[in-house]
Design a protein around this motif. Structure first.
Motif, mmCIF file in Angstrom:
data_model
loop_
_atom_site.group_PDB
_atom_site.id
_atom_site.type_symbol
_atom_site.label_atom_id
_atom_site.label_comp_id
_atom_site.label_asym_id
_atom_site.label_seq_id
_atom_site.Cartn_x
_atom_site.Cartn_y
_atom_site.Cartn_z
ATOM 1 N N ASN A 1 6.038 -4.485 -7.553
ATOM 2 C CA ASN A 1 7.046 -3.765 -6.616
ATOM 3 C C ASN A 1 7.904 -5.215 -5.845
ATOM 4 O O ASN A 1 7.430 -5.630 -4.859
ATOM 5 C CB ASN A 1 6.401 -3.454 -5.543
ATOM 6 N N CYS B 1 12.820 -0.415 -2.535
ATOM 7 C CA CYS B 1 11.314 -0.481 -1.982
ATOM 8 C C CYS B 1 11.275 -1.271 -0.892
ATOM 9 O O CYS B 1 11.510 -2.706 -1.225
ATOM 10 C CB CYS B 1 10.401 -0.871 -3.184
ATOM 11 N N CYS C 1 7.920 8.685 0.956
ATOM 12 C CA CYS C 1 8.487 7.609 0.780
ATOM 13 C C CYS C 1 10.084 7.937 1.011
ATOM 14 O O CYS C 1 10.471 8.487 -0.174
ATOM 15 C CB CYS C 1 8.035 6.687 -0.516
ATOM 16 N N CYS D 1 3.414 -2.108 2.452
ATOM 17 C CA CYS D 1 4.148 -0.872 2.279
ATOM 18 C C CYS D 1 4.225 -0.160 3.553
ATOM 19 O O CYS D 1 2.944 0.246 4.043
ATOM 20 C CB CYS D 1 3.638 -0.103 1.294
#
Ligand code: 13P
Ligand code: SF4
Length: 346
Positions: free
Chosen positions: A119, A87, A300, A211
């Motif tokens: 995360n 991630c 993603c 993100c």
């Protein structure tokens, strides 16, 4: 010759309850079709302890498989079809840097409680566990930030600045009580420019991670949509910026977003600001009943690294495949951080 789907079906059938396949909501339809349990990060981590299976395959990104390895029983083997599915936001917080930052901030003599978004790596969760902190997910960030604020003088929230600020807005933490750390905590600069005096009197110290997938959603797009389609609803994930969250009709975890769409009346139009695999699946599920659209198409890539092909390849070698492991000392401290969260949110 057997195709990937046939291989997966055959091996799942042969292994029976020795195998469980978990999938995060951002996985593609092709992968989700092979999962026994789907969920958001909180739901999936809660499930691990109750699973009886010897082999657990996590279709998601690496920190999720690591969390499962931390929470799982010693005899359970946790696998991920591609260990390179990381991630990018989790990668913005390196454990050594987090520890260094905490040490600098504590020089003021104040007790700083770290709260890491799930995360993050196992190593970061380990540091957080050792500094009396805990973990949160998008589903429980409000509860966990309120908890962390009671444990010390201030909270270091990492790595997601947007989840930190959206949660702080909800809890009415004034902006002048927050400090955004300089970018050098993530960019590998040899020395950190954090001034512990700058943290004096602050309640929330924010790591500057984000993100990249949720950065794609902008408040302007919501405002333009309101002009075009005033009756439409907009819901977003709290990894979106506070400006986006402010313009939306609601924000929450992937499970919240699914529930919102499910409960919307027939005939309504809902724009969803999160990863496209999930939005497209919802659009297909409710086609002809309600209109579900992505606020912008944002995929993603790391979630997309899990495919039917690498799931089939892993299953072919499952009895000998090396499981995801976490070093014992890291595991003990990270488990402490995670179980604090599971206890607070029981
Ligand atoms: P959820 O916990 O809401 O499923 O989110 C996880 C994630 O990675 C969002 O980008
Ligand atoms: Fe990480 Fe964002 Fe992908 Fe979620 S969507 S796994 S936060 S990069």
């Amino acid at each position: 010759m057997e195709n990937a789907k046939e291989t997966i079906d055959r091996i799942r059938e042969a292994m029976g309850d020795r195998l469980v396949i978990l999938g995060h909501h951002y996985q593609s339809d092709a992968v989700i079709a092979h999962t026994d349990i789907q969920g958001d990060s909180l739901e999936l981590s809660r499930k691990i302890g109750d699973l009886k299976a010897e082999h657990i395959i996590f279709c998601g990104v690496f920190f999720m498989a690591e969390s499962a390895a931390i929470l799982g029983r010693p005899e359970q083997k946790i696998h991920i079809p591609d260990t390179g599915a990381s991630c990018p936001m989790a990668d913005m917080a390196e454990a050594g840097r987090v520890e260094e930052t905490l040490n600098i901030l504590q020089q003021s003599g104040r007790k700083i409680i770290p709260l890491t978004y799930v995360n993050s790596s196992a190593a970061v969760k380990g540091v957080v566990g050792r500094f009396d902190g805990s973990v949160c997910t998008s589903a429980n960030a409000r509860t966990m930030l309120a908890w962390a604020l009671k444990q010390g003088d201030a909270v270091l929230f990492l790595p997601d600045q947007h989840l930190a600020n959206n949660t702080a807005n909800f809890l009415n933490i004034p902006e002048n009580k927050r400090l955004l750390l300089p970018r050098d905590v993530i960019d590998g600069s040899p020395a950190l420019s954090i001034d512990p005096a700058g943290a004096e009197g602050k309640r929330l110290i924010v790591w500057p991670g984000y993100c990249p997938i949720h950065e794609e959603f902008g408040a302007d797009a919501i405002r333009a949509l309101r002009e075009r389609q005033p009756e439409a609803k907009v819901v977003v994930h709290p990894e979106c910026s506070p400006e986006v969250v402010r313009e939306a009709d609601g924000d929450g975890s992937t499970t919240f977003l699914i529930k919102y769409v499910e409960e919307a009346p027939a005939g309504s139009a809902i724009y969803v600001g999160t990863e496209a695999n999930l939005v497209n699946r919802l659009a297909a599920r409710y086609a002809g009943v309600k209109t579900v659209r992505p606020l912008a198409v944002s995929l993603c890539e790391d979630m997309g690294k899990i495919t039917e092909a690498n799931l089939a390849a892993l299953l072919r070698d499952i009895e000998t495949a090396a499981p995801v492991t976490v070093a014992d000392d890291v595991k003990t401290a990270a488990r402490l951080a995670l179980t604090r969260m599971l206890d607070v949110c029981a």
